[in-house]
Design a protein around this motif. Structure first.
Motif, PDB file in Angstrom:
ATOM      1  N   PHE A 185      35.473  56.994  41.540  1.00  0.00           N
ATOM      2  CA  PHE A 185      35.593  56.352  42.399  1.00  0.00           C
ATOM      3  C   PHE A 185      36.760  55.795  41.749  1.00  0.00           C
ATOM      4  O   PHE A 185      37.569  55.092  41.555  1.00  0.00           O
ATOM      5  N   ARG A 186      35.718  55.960  40.030  1.00  0.00           N
ATOM      6  CA  ARG A 186      37.122  55.098  39.080  1.00  0.00           C
ATOM      7  C   ARG A 186      38.209  56.492  39.324  1.00  0.00           C
ATOM      8  O   ARG A 186      39.207  55.156  39.092  1.00  0.00           O
ATOM      9  N   ASP A 187      38.286  56.998  39.570  1.00  0.00           N
ATOM     10  CA  ASP A 187      39.574  58.072  39.797  1.00  0.00           C
ATOM     11  C   ASP A 187      40.252  57.531  40.624  1.00  0.00           C
ATOM     12  O   ASP A 187      41.793  57.727  40.611  1.00  0.00           O
ATOM     13  N   ARG A 188      39.599  57.221  42.063  1.00  0.00           N
ATOM     14  CA  ARG A 188      40.108  57.408  43.025  1.00  0.00           C
ATOM     15  C   ARG A 188      40.911  55.134  43.147  1.00  0.00           C
ATOM     16  O   ARG A 188      41.443  54.645  44.044  1.00  0.00           O
ATOM     17  N   ARG A 189      40.121  54.573  42.384  1.00  0.00           N
ATOM     18  CA  ARG A 189      40.606  53.334  42.386  1.00  0.00           C
ATOM     19  C   ARG A 189      41.993  52.497  42.179  1.00  0.00           C
ATOM     20  O   ARG A 189      42.072  51.905  43.632  1.00  0.00           O
ATOM     21  N   ALA A 190      42.385  52.893  41.381  1.00  0.00           N
ATOM     22  CA  ALA A 190      44.218  52.957  40.777  1.00  0.00           C
ATOM     23  C   ALA A 190      44.649  53.674  42.589  1.00  0.00           C
ATOM     24  O   ALA A 190      46.042  52.373  42.757  1.00  0.00           O
ATOM     25  N   ARG A 191      44.610  54.137  43.017  1.00  0.00           N
ATOM     26  CA  ARG A 191      45.223  55.263  44.473  1.00  0.00           C
ATOM     27  C   ARG A 191      45.235  53.266  45.493  1.00  0.00           C
ATOM     28  O   ARG A 191      46.004  53.397  46.073  1.00  0.00           O
ATOM     29  N   ILE A 192      43.269  53.698  46.080  1.00  0.00           N
ATOM     30  CA  ILE A 192      43.460  52.189  46.910  1.00  0.00           C
ATOM     31  C   ILE A 192      44.265  50.918  46.627  1.00  0.00           C
ATOM     32  O   ILE A 192      44.713  50.514  47.165  1.00  0.00           O
ATOM     33  N   ALA A 193      44.431  50.806  44.973  1.00  0.00           N
ATOM     34  CA  ALA A 193      44.788  49.365  44.453  1.00  0.00           C
ATOM     35  C   ALA A 193      46.237  49.598  44.739  1.00  0.00           C
ATOM     36  O   ALA A 193      46.488  48.504  44.909  1.00  0.00           O
ATOM     37  N   GLY A 194      46.625  51.001  44.718  1.00  0.00           N
ATOM     38  CA  GLY A 194      48.117  50.478  44.878  1.00  0.00           C
ATOM     39  C   GLY A 194      48.744  50.491  46.256  1.00  0.00           C
ATOM     40  O   GLY A 194      50.162  49.732  46.629  1.00  0.00           O
ATOM     41  N   PHE A 195      47.847  50.255  47.443  1.00  0.00           N
ATOM     42  CA  PHE A 195      48.982  50.341  48.332  1.00  0.00           C
ATOM     43  C   PHE A 195      48.466  48.666  48.918  1.00  0.00           C
ATOM     44  O   PHE A 195      49.868  48.100  49.264  1.00  0.00           O
ATOM     45  N   LEU A 196      47.259  48.185  48.449  1.00  0.00           N
ATOM     46  CA  LEU A 196      47.608  46.389  48.395  1.00  0.00           C
ATOM     47  C   LEU A 196      48.458  46.591  47.514  1.00  0.00           C
ATOM     48  O   LEU A 196      49.592  45.418  47.397  1.00  0.00           O
ATOM     49  N   ILE A 197      48.914  47.128  46.472  1.00  0.00           N
ATOM     50  CA  ILE A 197      50.740  46.672  45.433  1.00  0.00           C
ATOM     51  C   ILE A 197      52.048  46.370  46.477  1.00  0.00           C
ATOM     52  O   ILE A 197      52.488  46.373  45.926  1.00  0.00           O
ATOM     53  N   ARG A 198      51.446  47.542  46.307  1.00  0.00           N
ATOM     54  CA  ARG A 198      52.780  47.893  47.743  1.00  0.00           C
ATOM     55  C   ARG A 198      53.513  46.546  48.370  1.00  0.00           C
ATOM     56  O   ARG A 198      54.748  46.539  48.851  1.00  0.00           O
ATOM     57  N   ALA A 199      52.208  46.305  49.116  1.00  0.00           N
ATOM     58  CA  ALA A 199      51.962  45.294  50.413  1.00  0.00           C
ATOM     59  C   ALA A 199      52.949  43.900  49.114  1.00  0.00           C
ATOM     60  O   ALA A 199      53.407  43.511  50.049  1.00  0.00           O
ATOM     61  N   ILE A 200      51.729  43.518  48.130  1.00  0.00           N
ATOM     62  CA  ILE A 200      52.076  42.631  47.905  1.00  0.00           C
ATOM     63  C   ILE A 200      53.737  42.977  47.645  1.00  0.00           C
ATOM     64  O   ILE A 200      54.704  41.857  47.848  1.00  0.00           O
ATOM     65  N   GLU A 201      54.204  43.295  47.203  1.00  0.00           N
ATOM     66  CA  GLU A 201      55.446  43.871  46.456  1.00  0.00           C
ATOM     67  C   GLU A 201      56.686  43.415  47.561  1.00  0.00           C
ATOM     68  O   GLU A 201      57.748  43.337  47.240  1.00  0.00           O
ATOM     69  N   ASP A 202      56.329  43.942  48.114  1.00  0.00           N
ATOM     70  CA  ASP A 202      57.036  44.064  49.186  1.00  0.00           C
ATOM     71  C   ASP A 202      56.964  42.179  50.128  1.00  0.00           C
ATOM     72  O   ASP A 202      57.942  42.097  50.368  1.00  0.00           O
ATOM     73  N   GLY A 203      56.387  42.279  50.303  1.00  0.00           N
ATOM     74  CA  GLY A 203      56.007  40.514  50.752  1.00  0.00           C
ATOM     75  C   GLY A 203      56.589  40.067  49.746  1.00  0.00           C
ATOM     76  O   GLY A 203      57.604  39.020  50.215  1.00  0.00           O
ATOM     77  N   VAL A 204      56.418  39.687  48.445  1.00  0.00           N
ATOM     78  CA  VAL A 204      57.815  39.703  46.965  1.00  0.00           C
ATOM     79  C   VAL A 204      59.145  39.821  47.647  1.00  0.00           C
ATOM     80  O   VAL A 204      60.089  38.486  47.758  1.00  0.00           O
ATOM     81  N   ASP A 205      58.923  40.874  47.886  1.00  0.00           N
ATOM     82  CA  ASP A 205      60.667  40.989  48.104  1.00  0.00           C
ATOM     83  C   ASP A 205      61.376  40.838  49.415  1.00  0.00           C
ATOM     84  O   ASP A 205      62.367  40.501  49.591  1.00  0.00           O
TER      85      ASP A 205
END
Length: 223
Positions: free
Chosen positions: A111-131
């Protein structure tokens, strides 16, 4: 894969310690030698079930980002996809016995190895929302990992359905990072149904402010 599906069903019905390779082979409709041909131990099979669940989760998260464009439904869809995976595959780690310590460590490492990838989807949504002007500039990486912590807490300790947990978490984040125009409408009304006066966020907030004697004008309200 039929073997993984059968193993997932057995592990979901019984604890790791109580489930046996015989049980899983029977559930899959194969002989135990066939099961051992693919998975040398119950530990390896348990880890494979977890990895396959995370693979499916990432596919669902990608689909949410492909299907939705606005920040609110994206956050809701992402959280709603993550909650059941955490509940079914991470929360049970808390109940593994001492004999399963190695399995616990293995799954946590995965899970530690995959957590960053899961967070990446949330990051994309937030950054797209900012844009798109739907969210103010924020530290999207920090917000995403805070959301994962909230999802973990919701999956582990809140007696509510997945949709309700997702609405609460996504709504909280949206109110925190969203621009006033983006949070003026309740994006979850259709999924939740009309909010009664006792549950409407604007009503609850107004009551709190009235009691505290600090009623302030609002830039945006949720109907």
């Amino acid at each position: 894969m039929r073997l993984l599906e059968a193993a997932a069903r057995v592990f979901s019905l019984r604890s790791y310690d109580d489930a046996s390779m015989d049980d899983i082979a029977h559930e899959a409709g194969v002989g135990k030698p066939t099961l051992y041909r693919y998975f040398p131990s119950k530990d390896a099979l348990f880890a494979a079930v977890f990895v396959e669940a995370l693979d499916r989760l990432e596919a669902r998260l990608e689909a949410v980002l492909d299907q939705e464009r606005d920040l609110a439904p994206r956050l809701f869809g992402l959280v709603q996809a993550i909650v059941p995976t955490f509940r079914d595959h991470l929360v049970p780690l808390r109940f593994l016995g001492e004999s399963s310590a190695a399995v616990d460590q293995s799954r946590r490492r995965i899970f530690r190895d995959r957590r960053a990838r899961i967070a990446g989807f949330l990051i994309r949504a937030i950054e797209d929302g900012v844009d798109r002007g739907e969210a103010r500039p924020v530290n999207s990486d920090r917000i995403a990992h805070l959301m994962i912590g909230m999802i973990w807490g919701g999956a582990a300790g809140i007696c509510a359905d997945d949709g309700e947990i997702a609405r609460e978490i996504a709504g909280l984040v949206l109110q925190g990072v969203g621009e006033p125009a983006a949070v003026a409408l309740d994006p979850f009304r259709a999924a939740r149904g009309p909010a009664g006066p006792g549950r409407d966020p604007a009503t609850l907030s107004s009551r709190h402010e009235a009691r505290s004697g600090r009623m302030q004008p609002r830039e945006a309200t949720i109907p």
